[in-house]
Design an enzyme around this catalytic site. Sequence first.
Site: not given
Length: 532
Positions: A21, A150, A193, A383, A509, A511
């Site tokens: 986002i 990671d 942080t 679908c 689809h 969407e």
Amino acid sequence: MSDTRYIFVTGGVTSSLGKGIISSSLAMLLQARGYHVTIQKLDPYINIDPGTLNPYEHGECYVTEDGAETDLDLGHYERFLGNPTTQANNVTTGRIYQSVINKERKGDYHGKTVQIIPHITDEIKRRIKILGKANKYDVVITEIGGTVGDIESLPYIESVRQLKWELGSKCLNIHLTLVPYLAASGELKTKPTQHSVKMLLEAGVQPDILVLRTEKKLSLDIRKKVALFCNVDIHSVIESIDVSTIYEVPILMKKEGLDVISLKKLGLSINEEPKLEPWINFLNKLKNPAKQIDVALVGKYVELADSYKSITEAIIHAGAVNNCKVNLNLIHSEKIEKKNGLKLLEGMKGILVAPGFGERGIEGKILAVKYARENNIPFLGICLGMQCAVVEFGRNVLGYKDANSNEFHLRTKFPVIDLMDEQKGVTEMGGTMRLGAYPCELEKGSNAYKAYKKIKTSERHRHRYEFNNKYLEKYKKAGMVPSGINPDADLVEIVEIPEHKWFVGVQFHPEYKSTVLKPHPIFVSFVEAALK
Ligand code: GLN
């Protein structure tokens, strides 16, 4: 050398902080200032793409125009930017290794030892730079999946380090972290942080901008502290406070100056103010709906709302256009199969049956279609949802007692949904479905035509099975008609029941193509019908 600028968005402390986002919001702001921007996602897993992943693993699999099965973040990129992404916008570790190993097999490395550095990192860098070069983007934003620290992310972070060294001020790292609030002491904490930035520094990457996700406002003191400990200037400490809708994030980022500071650091000019009126109009409608309705989304992956991400967003867009808040009730199709299960659908003003694969929950979906059809409740089948509508109509209207899809019942006497010819003989799983955009021609006067207001359209697909044309005449006579056809292959892409208030099943689809500024006509019409 190309003039493209590269922004790398990394995440620290925990996953799910919203890198997608933040990337989308920044891209949208830069685009609104006239820059040509795209966003790419690098995923650190070994799968070649998420197409073979169960939705419970990573949520929805998003499909691009060119038929790539991708991470759901690409859906956010398209919804925020309104521009289509491609296969090049999503790269996984599996794909990187596959290219390198294929080259090795062809002898392209001339007998050298093939290693993570430089061969894997070179391939990562090539995949990043290719977007800038081929499409002449001013800015490429690359979101690096996973969290710093990671093991899987290491080659990506190393590639960022190398690119920062190679490209200097044409590169930027935005690091997104969490500033947790400890209720017991009533304080926001910056230590996670600090640790996360330290980990990035250990990998040789100095973040240029820090975006701090927080549930409370950050004081000047907190910002100063983070700036001091993490070697960034105070204007580069950006607050990202929790909001009620993701669509507000670009506005907040603008207030915080994320776009301006990024442009400055990249040496790009801060020309005119971004044009945000259409976005703000959408937000106003979204936040001040005149009415509310309940709509059901019947699926079998409802425990994880991300499984239907693009559908839930498309419904939000369509609700806003209709000045209406649509409460989307996620209903498990297996619960509908139980005693009194249909009670779950009571009070719903619209019923949407979701896409999916496999037999589990199918009968519940078919019951939901029957309920919508018999009670004249606006229905949208997507679908597999459309295929269930065809099966239901076959069984209960045409009297084909064991009508089914070949996907669930190979020996049914009435295979009203059948494996597509092109799919016969396909044995490999990944990337082998009918994928991506195909043309569709609409029948004048149909609900689909009324929604699109044109005859020719194009929609994205992801399936192996189709309406069985052997039964077409029978269906038409009984009142279920095809209202969208693929002109090249004669496949039925949309079915409708003209007698019904609004009953539409789409094999594609819709969407995937709904964006904030261009809500999808099928969803807009569905909500409109539900409101009537
Ligand atoms: N399982 C069905 C098919 O393969 C539907 C797929 C879907 O809903 N995306 O045709």
